[in-house]
Motif scaffolding. Sequence first.
Motif, short mmCIF file in Angstrom:
data_model
loop_
_atom_site.label_atom_id
_atom_site.label_comp_id
_atom_site.label_asym_id
_atom_site.label_seq_id
_atom_site.Cartn_x
_atom_site.Cartn_y
_atom_site.Cartn_z
N ALA A 21 0.84 -1.26 0.08
CA ALA A 21 0.04 -0.05 -0.03
C ALA A 21 0.86 1.18 0.13
O ALA A 21 0.26 2.37 -0.43
CB ALA A 21 -1.03 0.01 1.10
N ASP A 22 2.07 1.17 0.57
CA ASP A 22 2.91 2.67 0.47
C ASP A 22 3.86 2.53 -0.67
O ASP A 22 3.84 3.62 -0.95
CB ASP A 22 3.77 2.31 1.64
N GLY A 44 -10.50 -7.78 7.48
CA GLY A 44 -9.24 -6.72 6.99
C GLY A 44 -8.05 -7.37 6.99
O GLY A 44 -6.72 -6.68 6.88
N GLU A 68 -2.32 -7.03 6.32
CA GLU A 68 -3.64 -6.08 6.65
C GLU A 68 -3.93 -5.41 5.36
O GLU A 68 -3.02 -4.73 4.77
CB GLU A 68 -2.97 -5.03 7.71
N LYS A 70 -5.51 -2.65 3.15
CA LYS A 70 -6.05 -1.05 3.59
C LYS A 70 -6.80 -0.64 2.26
O LYS A 70 -7.18 0.43 2.46
CB LYS A 70 -4.53 -0.18 3.27
N GLY A 71 -7.09 -1.50 1.15
CA GLY A 71 -7.87 -1.08 0.20
C GLY A 71 -8.17 -2.47 -0.71
O GLY A 71 -7.30 -3.10 -1.03
N LYS A 84 -4.57 -3.84 -1.80
CA LYS A 84 -3.42 -2.91 -1.14
C LYS A 84 -3.32 -3.28 0.24
O LYS A 84 -4.26 -3.04 1.10
CB LYS A 84 -3.70 -1.32 -1.49
N VAL A 85 -1.99 -3.67 0.51
CA VAL A 85 -1.79 -4.21 2.02
C VAL A 85 -0.45 -3.78 2.83
O VAL A 85 0.52 -3.07 2.09
CB VAL A 85 -1.54 -5.70 1.99
N THR A 86 -0.67 -3.79 3.95
CA THR A 86 0.44 -3.67 4.85
C THR A 86 0.92 -5.31 5.15
O THR A 86 0.35 -5.67 5.64
CB THR A 86 0.32 -2.81 6.14
#
Length: 126
Positions: A21-22, A44, A68, A70-71, A84-86
Amino acid sequence: MNTTLDFDKAGGLVPAVAQDADTGEVLMLAWMNREAFEETVRTGRAVYFSRSRNKLWRKGEESGHVQEVKGIFVDCDADTVLLKVTQLGGAACHEGYKSCFFRQLDGDELKVIAERIFDPKAVYKK
């Protein structure tokens, strides 16, 4: 849950791409059935369907390296999911790399272009 995903097109599964995600780095490609998708939305945390084990695969259930979410995005044909993950634990790949795409074609040879984050033999007790 009433989704517009087309699970029937590919026999009950849709491809699911996990992206950091980042940074935007593609971490992995897996498959989801309706149950995996719904659990992912509800919890989630990324849940996939393991074709080799024929069951739900809760990412990180053995390694602790969970994703996790995120989207959640669905493509134009409603037959592919982008998460989109962490990535917790730093590695998405079962071979110990951040991304499953840790090799690059160089001429006619595949070269490892990343550093291993963990030793799979120490993590997966089989």
